[in-house]
Design an enzyme around this catalytic site. Structure first.
Site, PDB file in Angstrom:
ATOM      1  N   GLU A   1       0.843  -1.196   0.000  1.00 39.74           N
ATOM      2  CA  GLU A   1       0.000   0.000   0.000  1.00 39.74           C
ATOM      3  C   GLU A   1       0.881   1.249   0.000  1.00 39.74           C
ATOM      4  O   GLU A   1       1.951   1.237   0.602  1.00 39.74           O
ATOM      5  CB  GLU A   1      -0.928   0.008   1.217  1.00 39.74           C
ATOM      6  CG  GLU A   1      -1.960  -1.111   1.198  1.00 39.74           C
ATOM      7  CD  GLU A   1      -2.961  -1.024   2.367  1.00 39.74           C
ATOM      8  OE1 GLU A   1      -2.849  -0.071   3.169  1.00 39.74           O
ATOM      9  OE2 GLU A   1      -3.835  -1.892   2.457  1.00 39.74           O
TER      10      GLU A   1
ATOM     11  N   HIS B   1      -8.274   1.237   1.760  1.00 44.99           N
ATOM     12  CA  HIS B   1      -8.073   1.088   3.210  1.00 44.99           C
ATOM     13  C   HIS B   1      -8.983   2.058   3.979  1.00 44.99           C
ATOM     14  O   HIS B   1      -8.538   2.875   4.787  1.00 44.99           O
ATOM     15  CB  HIS B   1      -6.608   1.335   3.584  1.00 44.99           C
ATOM     16  CG  HIS B   1      -6.198   0.608   4.842  1.00 44.99           C
ATOM     17  ND1 HIS B   1      -4.959   0.065   5.017  1.00 44.99           N
ATOM     18  CD2 HIS B   1      -6.887   0.328   5.991  1.00 44.99           C
ATOM     19  CE1 HIS B   1      -4.870  -0.497   6.219  1.00 44.99           C
ATOM     20  NE2 HIS B   1      -6.040  -0.350   6.817  1.00 44.99           N
TER      21      HIS B   1
END
Length: 527
Positions: free
Chosen positions: A262, A280
Site C-alpha cells: 500500500e 483502506h
C-alpha cells in the site's frame, strides 16, 4: 516537575493535541516527516502518537533515547517494530475498540456490494446503459458466513450478519466454546470453514501464523462460488491466487479494503470482473477518526502522568485507578527482585513470585513485571518493566506466579524465590502503613529493613562484640551509618546485618569486613 513531551507525527483529530495539553503534556504536531527528519528529533520526546503512515523502525527507536510510549491511533501496529521497542523498554499501545464498529460495518457493506454487484452496476448505469439482465445477484439470507478471527471486530460482524439472517461459522484459535455460544456462532476448524462458507471475511492481525492464511491451496478448496472479503490486513490472502480463481470463476467475487503493498496504485486485480476494492477505508468514518485520536491521547497521558497502562501490546495493563494502589507494591517488588539479583550467584533458572493476603487481591502482572525489572538489573542498566520479561526469557528464566489469599503474620506480603545451585533462596517484603515498602525476611531469617540507597549486607556468626567491630571499621574509614538492621536464625547461630550507609562501600573496606571474626559473607548493595 518537567512536563512530558509528546510528538504527533501523523494526521490526527486536533482534539488529541488538546487532550495532551489539558492533561499536562507538551505536544508538537508534525505530520508528514521523512524517516530522516523523525530520527533527528525523536530523541526529544517521551511519547510518540502515530497512525499508519509513520514507520517506527529499529533505527528510529535507537535514536529515541527518551521515548517511553508509542501510541497507535487504530488497531494495527505492523508499522511499529514491537520487539525492538520492547527491548528498549518502550510501551506500545493501540486503540483496539475505537474503530471496531466502523471496520465491521465496512465489511458488511462489502458483503452486500458483492452479493448485488453494486459498484459495477452503478458504473454501467451512469454510463447510460440499463444492464438489468446482466446483474443477477444472490441473497445473503440463509447463506453461511465464514469468520476468520472472532475478536472485537469479528464479533461485531457476526452480530450484524446474524441480523441479516446469515448463519455464522468462525475459526479463531483463541475462541472458547463458551464464547462461541455467547456469540451465537459455530466454532469450526479452518478446513471446515473454507469448504462450507458462502462468504468468507477476515478479521485477524497479520502475524507469521496468519500470513497467507487464505493461501492458493486453501482458496482452491473453497466452495464453488464463494465470495471473499478482507478489511483486516494485506497479506492475509494470496492475491495472485485470488486473481486466478476469480478469472476461472471458482471464486464468484472478492472485495479488498487492504493490500499487501500500500498504497496500491497499480495491481493485477484491478479491472477483474466481480472484484471490488477500496483504499483502506475500514476505519475511515468521522466517528472512528475522532474516537481513536481521543483514546490514544488519553491512554498515553495516563501512562506518562500516572503510570496507567491501557491496551498495551508488550506489558500488562494497569489502569489509572489501579496505578496508585499498586505503586508501593511495585516499589517493594522491584527492590525484592534487585536484592535477590545482587545476592544470588550464577545462573537463575527459575523464579517464583508469590503474593499473599491483601496483595493477592490486586493485579499481579505489574508486581511480577517489577520483580523482573529489579532482578534483571544484574544484566542490564537500562532494564524496566517493559523489557525485563523479554530479557528473562532470553536467558531461559522460568517465571512462576503464585497467589494466596490467606493472611499470614503480615496482612500483605510479596515473596520472591529463586532457584540457585545451593537450593531455593527467598526474600519477602510487606507494606508498613499501607505505603512504606519493607523487607521482612531474607533467606529464612526475619529482619525488618528499608531497602534504599547504598547498603552493606553481612552474614556472620551471632557472637558478642561483632556489632562493635563492624561499627569501628566503618568509622575508621569515614563511612557514616544511616540505619542498622539485625536478624538471626537462633541465638548464637547464623545472623544477618543490613546497614544503610551514606556512600558506596569501597572494595578494600568490604574486604576488611570480610576478614572480621565470624564473618561468612560481605556484599555491597545498591537500590
Amino acid at each position: 516537575m518537567t512536563k512530558p513531551k509528546v510528538l504527533i507525527s501523523d494526521k490526527m483529530d486536533p482534539n488529541a493535541a488538546k487532550i495532551f495539553e489539558d492533561r499536562g503534556c507538551d505536544v508538537d504536531v508534525k505530520p508528514g516527516m521523512t524517516p530522516e527528519e523523525l530520527k533527528a528529533v525523536i530523541g526529544q520526546y517521551d511519547g510518540l502518537a502515530i497512525r499508519s503512515a509513520t514507520k517506527v523502525t529499529p533505527e528510529i527507536l535507537e535514536a529515541a533515547t527518551n521515548l517511553k510510549v508509542i501510541g497507535r491511533a487504530g488497531i494495527g501496529v505492523d508499522n511499529v517494530d514491537i520487539p525492538s521497542a520492547s527491548a528498549q523498554g518502550v510501551v506500545v499501545m493501540n486503540t483496539p475498540f475505537g474503530n471496531s464498529i466502523t471496520t465491521a460495518e465496512h465489511a458488511i457493506a462489502m458483503i452486500m456490494a458483492l452479493a448485488r454487484q453494486i459498484p459495477e452496476a452503478n458504473t454501467l448505469t451512469q454510463q447510460g446503459e440499463w444492464p438489468k439482465s446482466k446483474f443477477m445477484g444472490v441473497e445473503v439470507t440463509g447463506k453461511t458466513l465464514g469468520l476468520i478471527g472472532a475478536g472485537n471486530i469479528g464479533s461485531i460482524v457476526a452480530s450484524r450478519a446474524q441480523g441479516l439472517r446469515m448463519k455464522v461459522i468462525a475459526y479463531d484459535p483463541f475462541l472458547t466454546e463458551d464464547r462461541a455460544v455467547e456469540m451465537g456462532v459455530e466454532k469450526v476448524d479452518l478446513e471446515a470453514l473454507t469448504t462450507r462458507a458462502d462468504f468468507i471475511t477476515l478479521h485477524t492481525p497479520l502475524t507469521d501464523e496468519t500470513r497467507n492464511i487464505l493461501s492458493r491451496e486453501r482458496l482452491e478448496k473453497t466452495k464453488q462460488g464463494v465470495r471473499i472479503v478482507n478489511c483486516a490486513r494485506g497479506g492475509l490472502v494470496d492475491e495472485a491466487a485470488l486473481k486466478d480463481l476469480l478469472d476461472s470463476g471458482h471464486i464468484a467475487g472478492a472485495a479488498l479494503d487492504v493490500f499487501l503493498e500500500e498504497p496500491a496504485k497499480q495491481h493485477p486485480l484491478f479491472g477483474t470482473p466481480n472484484f471490488i476494492c477500496t483504499p483502506h477505508l475500514g476505519a475511515s468514518t468521522t466517528e472512528a477518526q475522532v474516537n481513536v485520536a481521543l483514546q490514544v491521547a488519553e491512554q498515553m497521558s495516563d501512562y506518562l502522568l500516572t503510570g496507567g497502562v491501557t491496551n498495551a501490546l508488550n506489558m500488562p495493563s494497569l489502569s489509572a485507578e489501579e496505578a496508585p494502589k499498586l505503586k508501593p507494591y511495585m516499589a517493594l517488588a522491584e527492590n525484592l527482585g534487585s536484592l535477590v539479583g545482587q545476592l544470588a550467584h550464577g545462573e537463575l533458572p527459575k523464579i517464583s513470585i508469590e503474593v499473599e493476603g491483601a496483595a493477592a487481591k490486586l493485579n499481579q502482572k505489574p508486581i511480577t513485571g517489577a520483580v523482573l525489572a529489579g532482578l534483571m538489573k544484574r544484566f542490564s542498566s537500562t532494564v524496566n518493566m517493559v523489557n525485563a520479561p523479554y530479557l528473562a526469557k532470553e536467558r531461559g528464566i522460568e517465571v512462576r506466579e503464585i497467589r494466596n489469599e490467606r493472611e499470614g503474620v503480615y496482612q500483605t506480603l510479596v515473596r520472591v524465590t529463586v532457584a540457585t545451585s545451593q537450593g531455593d533462596r527467598s526474600v519477602a517484603g510487606s507494606l508498613f502503613g499501607a505505603t512504606e515498602p519493607r523487607l521482612v525476611e531474607i533467606f529464612g531469617i526475619g529482619i525488618e529493613a528499608e531497602l534504599t540507597g547504598n547498603m552493606l549486607y553481612i552474614v556472620n556468626d551471632d557472637v558478642p562484640g561483632f556489632i562493635g567491630s563492624i561499627g569501628s571499621l566503618l568509622g575508621e574509614n569515614g563511612i557514616n551509618i544511616g540505619t542498622f538492621h539485625l536478624g538471626r536464625r537462633t541465638t548464637g547461630g547464623e545472623a544477618v546485618l543490613l546497614l544503610s550507609v551514606d556512600q558506596p562501600i569501597p572494595q578494600d573496606v568490604a574486604e576488611k569486613a570480610n576478614q572480621l571474626q565470624g564473618v561468612k559473607l560481605v556484599k555491597s548493595l545498591t537500590f
